[in-house]
Every structure is written in structure tokens, then in C-alpha cells.
Design a protein around this motif. Structure first.
Motif, PDB file in Angstrom:
ATOM      1  N   LEU A  34       0.826  -1.206   0.000  1.00 32.77           N
ATOM      2  CA  LEU A  34       0.000   0.000   0.000  1.00 32.77           C
ATOM      3  C   LEU A  34       0.866   1.263   0.000  1.00 32.77           C
ATOM      4  O   LEU A  34       0.633   2.197  -0.786  1.00 32.77           O
ATOM      5  CB  LEU A  34      -0.908  -0.006   1.244  1.00 32.77           C
ATOM      6  N   VAL A  35       1.859   1.266   0.890  1.00 31.42           N
ATOM      7  CA  VAL A  35       2.742   2.444   1.008  1.00 31.42           C
ATOM      8  C   VAL A  35       3.457   2.691  -0.321  1.00 31.42           C
ATOM      9  O   VAL A  35       3.562   3.828  -0.799  1.00 31.42           O
ATOM     10  CB  VAL A  35       3.740   2.208   2.176  1.00 31.42           C
ATOM     11  N   THR A  36       3.916   1.629  -0.953  1.00 32.93           N
ATOM     12  CA  THR A  36       4.606   1.791  -2.233  1.00 32.93           C
ATOM     13  C   THR A  36       3.641   2.323  -3.296  1.00 32.93           C
ATOM     14  O   THR A  36       3.986   3.231  -4.058  1.00 32.93           O
ATOM     15  CB  THR A  36       5.202   0.439  -2.679  1.00 32.93           C
ATOM     16  N   GLU A  37       2.438   1.792  -3.309  1.00 30.15           N
ATOM     17  CA  GLU A  37       1.452   2.263  -4.294  1.00 30.15           C
ATOM     18  C   GLU A  37       1.155   3.754  -4.098  1.00 30.15           C
ATOM     19  O   GLU A  37       1.084   4.516  -5.060  1.00 30.15           O
ATOM     20  CB  GLU A  37       0.149   1.448  -4.160  1.00 30.15           C
ATOM     21  N   LEU A  38       1.002   4.166  -2.828  1.00 32.76           N
ATOM     22  CA  LEU A  38       0.723   5.581  -2.553  1.00 32.76           C
ATOM     23  C   LEU A  38       1.890   6.457  -3.008  1.00 32.76           C
ATOM     24  O   LEU A  38       1.700   7.502  -3.630  1.00 32.76           O
ATOM     25  CB  LEU A  38       0.456   5.792  -1.056  1.00 32.76           C
ATOM     26  N   ARG A  39       3.102   6.006  -2.695  1.00 35.01           N
ATOM     27  CA  ARG A  39       4.280   6.799  -3.124  1.00 35.01           C
ATOM     28  C   ARG A  39       4.301   6.947  -4.628  1.00 35.01           C
ATOM     29  O   ARG A  39       4.591   8.022  -5.160  1.00 35.01           O
ATOM     30  CB  ARG A  39       5.570   6.115  -2.645  1.00 35.01           C
ATOM     31  N   ARG A  40       4.003   5.841  -5.318  1.00 29.59           N
ATOM     32  CA  ARG A  40       4.007   5.910  -6.790  1.00 29.59           C
ATOM     33  C   ARG A  40       2.931   6.863  -7.288  1.00 29.59           C
ATOM     34  O   ARG A  40       3.057   7.439  -8.365  1.00 29.59           O
ATOM     35  CB  ARG A  40       3.791   4.518  -7.372  1.00 29.59           C
TER      36      ARG A  40
ATOM     37  N   ALA B 112       4.333   8.729   1.982  1.00 26.16           N
ATOM     38  CA  ALA B 112       3.871   7.676   2.898  1.00 26.16           C
ATOM     39  C   ALA B 112       5.062   7.007   3.560  1.00 26.16           C
ATOM     40  O   ALA B 112       6.136   6.902   2.981  1.00 26.16           O
ATOM     41  CB  ALA B 112       3.053   6.646   2.122  1.00 26.16           C
ATOM     42  N   ASP B 113       4.851   6.585   4.801  1.00 29.14           N
ATOM     43  CA  ASP B 113       5.896   5.870   5.551  1.00 29.14           C
ATOM     44  C   ASP B 113       5.205   4.792   6.375  1.00 29.14           C
ATOM     45  O   ASP B 113       3.964   4.721   6.411  1.00 29.14           O
ATOM     46  CB  ASP B 113       6.660   6.873   6.452  1.00 29.14           C
ATOM     47  N   MET B 114       5.964   3.969   7.054  1.00 25.70           N
ATOM     48  CA  MET B 114       5.348   2.884   7.833  1.00 25.70           C
ATOM     49  C   MET B 114       6.292   2.460   8.947  1.00 25.70           C
ATOM     50  O   MET B 114       7.459   2.842   8.967  1.00 25.70           O
ATOM     51  CB  MET B 114       5.042   1.687   6.921  1.00 25.70           C
ATOM     52  N   SER B 115       5.776   1.654   9.862  1.00 21.68           N
ATOM     53  CA  SER B 115       6.644   1.169  10.931  1.00 21.68           C
ATOM     54  C   SER B 115       7.266  -0.165  10.515  1.00 21.68           C
ATOM     55  O   SER B 115       6.666  -0.923   9.750  1.00 21.68           O
ATOM     56  CB  SER B 115       5.864   1.031  12.237  1.00 21.68           C
ATOM     57  N   TYR B 116       8.475  -0.398  11.002  1.00 20.27           N
ATOM     58  CA  TYR B 116       9.211  -1.620  10.674  1.00 20.27           C
ATOM     59  C   TYR B 116       9.538  -2.403  11.942  1.00 20.27           C
ATOM     60  O   TYR B 116       9.221  -1.988  13.054  1.00 20.27           O
ATOM     61  CB  TYR B 116      10.505  -1.262   9.933  1.00 20.27           C
TER      62      TYR B 116
ATOM     63  N   ASP C  45      -9.277  -3.539  -0.546  1.00 24.03           N
ATOM     64  CA  ASP C  45      -9.052  -3.180  -1.956  1.00 24.03           C
ATOM     65  C   ASP C  45      -9.465  -1.741  -2.267  1.00 24.03           C
ATOM     66  O   ASP C  45      -9.298  -1.266  -3.380  1.00 24.03           O
ATOM     67  CB  ASP C  45      -9.774  -4.175  -2.880  1.00 24.03           C
ATOM     68  N   ARG C  46     -10.008  -1.032  -1.260  1.00 21.30           N
ATOM     69  CA  ARG C  46     -10.406   0.370  -1.482  1.00 21.30           C
ATOM     70  C   ARG C  46      -9.486   1.369  -0.785  1.00 21.30           C
ATOM     71  O   ARG C  46      -9.565   2.571  -1.026  1.00 21.30           O
ATOM     72  CB  ARG C  46     -11.850   0.595  -0.949  1.00 21.30           C
ATOM     73  N   VAL C  47      -8.621   0.841   0.109  1.00 22.68           N
ATOM     74  CA  VAL C  47      -7.835   1.749   0.966  1.00 22.68           C
ATOM     75  C   VAL C  47      -7.023   2.755   0.147  1.00 22.68           C
ATOM     76  O   VAL C  47      -7.071   3.967   0.392  1.00 22.68           O
ATOM     77  CB  VAL C  47      -6.878   0.958   1.892  1.00 22.68           C
ATOM     78  N   ALA C  48      -6.293   2.267  -0.856  1.00 15.70           N
ATOM     79  CA  ALA C  48      -5.438   3.168  -1.639  1.00 15.70           C
ATOM     80  C   ALA C  48      -6.278   4.271  -2.276  1.00 15.70           C
ATOM     81  O   ALA C  48      -5.938   5.457  -2.181  1.00 15.70           O
ATOM     82  CB  ALA C  48      -4.678   2.376  -2.690  1.00 15.70           C
ATOM     83  N   ASP C  49      -7.391   3.897  -2.890  1.00 13.55           N
ATOM     84  CA  ASP C  49      -8.221   4.895  -3.574  1.00 13.55           C
ATOM     85  C   ASP C  49      -8.814   5.902  -2.593  1.00 13.55           C
ATOM     86  O   ASP C  49      -8.863   7.103  -2.876  1.00 13.55           O
ATOM     87  CB  ASP C  49      -9.349   4.204  -4.344  1.00 13.55           C
ATOM     88  N   VAL C  50      -9.263   5.397  -1.438  1.00 12.47           N
ATOM     89  CA  VAL C  50      -9.839   6.304  -0.439  1.00 12.47           C
ATOM     90  C   VAL C  50      -8.787   7.325   0.006  1.00 12.47           C
ATOM     91  O   VAL C  50      -9.052   8.531   0.076  1.00 12.47           O
ATOM     92  CB  VAL C  50     -10.391   5.503   0.777  1.00 12.47           C
ATOM     93  N   LEU C  51      -7.573   6.833   0.261  1.00  5.43           N
ATOM     94  CA  LEU C  51      -6.520   7.760   0.709  1.00  5.43           C
ATOM     95  C   LEU C  51      -6.125   8.727  -0.405  1.00  5.43           C
ATOM     96  O   LEU C  51      -5.885   9.906  -0.156  1.00  5.43           O
ATOM     97  CB  LEU C  51      -5.299   6.974   1.199  1.00  5.43           C
ATOM     98  N   LYS C  52      -6.071   8.226  -1.614  1.00  3.54           N
ATOM     99  CA  LYS C  52      -5.746   9.116  -2.744  1.00  3.54           C
ATOM    100  C   LYS C  52      -6.801  10.213  -2.849  1.00  3.54           C
ATOM    101  O   LYS C  52      -6.487  11.368  -3.111  1.00  3.54           O
ATOM    102  CB  LYS C  52      -5.689   8.321  -4.045  1.00  3.54           C
ATOM    103  N   GLU C  53      -8.047   9.841  -2.635  1.00  2.13           N
ATOM    104  CA  GLU C  53      -9.121  10.827  -2.689  1.00  2.13           C
ATOM    105  C   GLU C  53      -8.973  11.868  -1.580  1.00  2.13           C
ATOM    106  O   GLU C  53      -9.084  13.062  -1.809  1.00  2.13           O
ATOM    107  CB  GLU C  53     -10.470  10.139  -2.511  1.00  2.13           C
ATOM    108  N   LYS C  54      -8.710  11.371  -0.380  1.00  4.85           N
ATOM    109  CA  LYS C  54      -8.587  12.282   0.770  1.00  4.85           C
ATOM    110  C   LYS C  54      -7.403  13.228   0.598  1.00  4.85           C
ATOM    111  O   LYS C  54      -7.457  14.388   1.003  1.00  4.85           O
ATOM    112  CB  LYS C  54      -8.381  11.481   2.077  1.00  4.85           C
TER     113      LYS C  54
END
Ligand code: HAM
Length: 420
Positions: free
Chosen positions: A345-351, A356-360, A409-418
Motif C-alpha cells: 500500500l505504502v509503495t502504491e501511494l508513493r508511486r 507515505a511511511d510505515m513502521s518496521y 481493496d479500497r484503501v489506496a483509492d480512499v486515501l488518494k481521494e482524501k
């Protein structure tokens, strides 16, 4: 063994979160320069020593006391650039840019090096943005450069700076002034070093900060009283155009610059909250510099603005960036499979252009949410084992604290919208 390496004395380096202010200032300058038709030059940090000694001038402090000069393994004398202008001109001449459309309009940025006494605002490695217009004598070009610097400072949020302006004349009228000034200075009660300076570089004596010298030069002849007709007309035009653009300035007939190449228009920007190192930027014309380094007759004007002092001024006026590099979304995966999904998800958002970042390292919820807080993210996406079974992630608004379950399957789109 313990770690006790330190950066060399007098070196200024930018680490987060301060580095964000530095970068914001530099990036804003790139936009300022581009808007006015200036192209970028990336120049070497070192040059032949002779370029600086001839261009900047043997009698200047910069050349006589402050250069980082060394012999390289091939036996050449090399100097780390103490300033940009002569390197810019060398490059313009070498690549024949001056045979195209004039003026050649270029800018550069990066570190410069002077072996100075280190103190707040004065460093041995410091940073400048430098802008030069080469090949025009038009006073409008002088004012274009001044206006670009002025507008950049204002855009950064600085409101308290002042502009000091002078003209140093040309090769016709300057020698007459120089002789008059020398005659005046020879009559004063000065120490031996200063008397020597009167003979080599009398204008610099006007810049002496010691109170007894200041008092004595109070009535020294002023360069503006000695300008020839052409220089006076040029100076008047510069002032007229500055007034047209509503840029306030102070006429400062004692303004001399630390480098030898200046002719006609010279200027300095000062910031009152910076203490003794208040010179935040400066520049001027250098109509004889090209010939001085063996090139054709080619006028030029430009400036160097100190990024370090600009950052200090932004901090003093409380307009500096406070956060490091905030992201839009921070992923909080709880478990291995969740990490795989969040990583995707994080990679998709960056692209898609969303920061976007995440915990490791398999952090637990508490530590991971602390990371989300610190990241400055607008949204956290939390994904645990139960969420995976239910096929939804928790999207948390980090400002309101509200949380909603969003199908995976909607998370990326919802965040892109927001955030889009
Ligand atoms: P400069 O006045 O020597 O001019 O330097 C320009 C600016 O660089 C200064 O106003 C100051 O903000 C910053 N600066 C200089 N030395 C230091 C230092 N040791 N530590 C921190 N900041 C420093 C020039 O360099 C000319 N090349 C400007 C120019 C361009 N003139 C025509 N074109």
C-alpha cells in the motif's frame, strides 16, 4: 573504543528537522530563478588557485588569508571555491555561453569555503545561492537581480531585512576617487597594518569596524561624489527602477564589498536580528572581471545570498519550517502478512505521489502509533490479524482521532481521494 569523531571546526551542517528549512529556502530559490529565465549551473567545488587570486583579487582578505589551498597529487595548486562568481564566469567563457543570447542568465548553489574565525553565522564551510546575469550593462538588469533576491527573502517570510545600495564607479572614475580617499586617509592617525591597507586597498578602510577608525573616517570623501557622468546616470536609473518596484533601500555611500571585482552597482542585504554577522547577502556589478581573468570585455552583475544566515534569520523571525518531512499516510502493520500488505500500500501511494511511511521491525501497536504521531501523517492505516480476516483496514484521521474501517481493496483509492 568510543565514538568521538566530530565535524571539523567551523563547519555548518544541516540535520533534521533544521535541514527542512535549508532545503525549503534553496528550493524556493530554484523556483525564483526559473521564473525569471535563469538556468542552472552545477560547478566544481575546486578550481585553479590562480582563477581566484586574479578574479577575487590578491589584496582581499578572502585571497590573502582565507583560502583553502592545497597541492593535488599532480602538483597543481587547487583552491576550494571561496565564492561562486569567478567560477561561474570561468564556466560561461569556457563553454562559450556568452556567444549566444545576452545576457547569459545563470544560477548556482552549494558550499563555499573560507578559513575565517568561526562564530555564530560565520562558518568555514557555508552555503550560498548565487545568481549572475552576464553580458548586459542595462541598469534594469541590476534591478532585476536585486528584485529577485528581495522577493525570495519575502517569500520565505522575512520582513525585517534592509537593502543597502551604493555605486563604486568604473575604471574611469574610481581611480580618481581612490586617489582622493588615499590622500585623506594618509593624513589620519592609523596603525601600521591599516596604513599598509591604505596603500593597497583604501576602500576597505571605510569598512573598518573599530570605533576609533570609524570616527576618523567620518569625513572621508564619498565615492558617490566622484562618479563620472555615465556611472551617475546608471546609478540614478537603478534607484529610479527600484522605486518603481516599491523596493525600499538605503543609499550607503560607504558600502564597500570584500571582493575586488566590483564596479558600479553594489548592494548588501542586512538582517537586524543576526548580530555581528548581519550580512545575509550581497552582490553587484563586475564589468571588468572577464578581462581580469583573460576573457573578452563582458559586463556582469549578480549576487550571492548566504543560506546559513537566511536560515538563522528565518528562525529569528519564527518563519522556519518546524516539522522534518511530514508524510500524508503512515502504515501500522501488526503481523507479518499485514506488513506485506502495508508495504504494498505504502509503495502504491508513493508511486501515486502521496508521501507515505510505515513502521518496521514488527513494532507493537503502541510503538508503531508513536511513529505515526512523529511522522506528522494526516492518516494512519492500521492493519492487524483480525482486520485481515475481515478484509478491512482501520484508517485513522490523526487530527480528529476518528477511525473508520475501509475494505482492503479500497484503501489506496480512499486515501488518494482524501489527500490527492
Ligand atoms: P560575499 O559578500 O562575500 O559575496 O558573500 C555573500 C554572502 O555569503 C554574504 O552576504 C553572507 O551571507 C554569506 N557568507 C559569506 N561568508 C560567509 C561565512 N564565512 N559564513 C556564512 N556565510 C557567509 C560573494 O560571495 C559574491 N560572489 C557575491 C556576488 C555574486 N557578487 C556578484 N555576484
Amino acid at each position: 573504543m568510543s565514538f568521538d569523531f566530530r565535524a571539523p571546526k567551523g563547519v555548518n551542517e544541516y540535520v533534521p528537522p533544521r535541514s527542512a528549512t535549508y532545503l525549503a529556502a534553496r528550493d524556493a530559490f530554484a523556483a525564483t530563478a526559473r521564473r525569471a529565465g535563469y538556468s542552472y549551473l552545477e560547478l566544481p567545488v575546486f578550481e585553479d588557485t590562480a582563477l581566484f587570486s586574479r578574479g577575487v583579487g590578491e589584496s582581499t582578505d578572502v585571497v590573502s588569508k582565507e583560502m583553502y589551498t592545497f597541492e593535488d597529487r599532480g602538483g597543481r595548486s587547487i583552491t576550494l571555491r571561496p565564492e561562486f562568481t569567478v567560477g561561474v564566469l570561468r564556466s560561461v567563457l569556457q563553454h562559450n555561453l556568452h556567444r549566444g543570447e545576452l545576457p547569459v542568465k545563470v544560477w548556482a548553489t552549494g558550499p563555499a569555503f573560507r578559513y575565517e574565525r568561526a562564530q555564530a553565522g560565520r562558518y568555514r564551510q557555508f552555503y550560498q545561492v548565487d545568481l549572475e546575469a552576464i553580458g548586459s550593462e542595462d541598469p534594469a538588469v541590476d534591478v532585476e537581480t536585486i528584485a529577485l533576491a528581495w522577493d525570495w527573502y519575502r517569500e520565505l517570510g522575512l520582513t525585517r531585512l534592509t537593502l543597502n545600495l551604493n555605486s563604486l564607479g568604473c575604471r574611469e572614475c574610481r581611480p580618481v576617487y581612490r586617489a582622493a580617499l588615499q590622500e585623506f586617509l594618509r593624513g589620519l592617525d592609523l596603525d601600521e597594518d591599516t596604513r599598509a591597507r591604505v596603500e593597497i586597498n583604501p576602500l576597505r578602510v571605510l569598512d573598518d569596524k573599530r570605533p576609533d577608525v570609524r570616527a576618523q573616517v567620518e569625513n572621508a570623501p564619498l565615492v558617490t561624489d566622484y562618479l563620472c557622468g555615465t556611472c551617475k546616470a546608471h546609478h540614478d536609473k537603478v534607484r529610479e527602477l527600484l522605486a518603481d518596484l516599491a523596493i525600499p533601500w538605503t543609499d550607503e555611500p560607504r558600502l564597500v564589498r570584500g571582493l575586488d571585482y566590483y564596479t558600479r552597482t553594489t548592494f548588501e542585504f542586512d538582517h537586524p536580528l543576526l548580530g555581528s554577522q548581519s550580512g545575509i547577502g550581497g552582490g553587484g556589478r563586475y564589468d571588468g572581471l572577464s578581462e581580469e581573468i583573460g576573457g573578452p570585455s563582458l559586463p556582469g552583475i549578480g549576487f550571492g545570498l548566504g543560506l546559513d544566515r537566511t536560515v538563522l534569520a528565518m528562525e529569528a523571525e519564527e518563519v522556519a519550517a518546524t516539522a522534518g518531512t511530514p508524510v500524508g499516510v503512515y502504515g501500522v502493520p501488526l503481523g507479518e502478512e499485514a506488513q506485506r500488505r502495508i508495504f504494498g500500500l505504502v509503495t502504491e501511494l508513493r508511486r501515486a505521489g502521496i508521501a507515505a511511511d510505515m513502521s518496521y521491525d514488527g513494532k507493537k501497536i503502541k510503538g508503531a502509533m508513536r511513529g505515526a504521531d512523529r511522522s506528522g501523517a494526516a492518516y494512519a492505516v492500521i492493519l492487524g490479524d483480525r482486520d485481515l480476516i475481515e478484509g478491512a483496514a482501520q484508517v485513522k484521521d490523526m487530527v480528529t482521532g476518528e477511525q473508520e474501517a475501509v475494505p482492503l481493496d479500497r484503501v489506496a483509492d480512499v486515501l488518494k481521494e482524501k489527500l490527492g
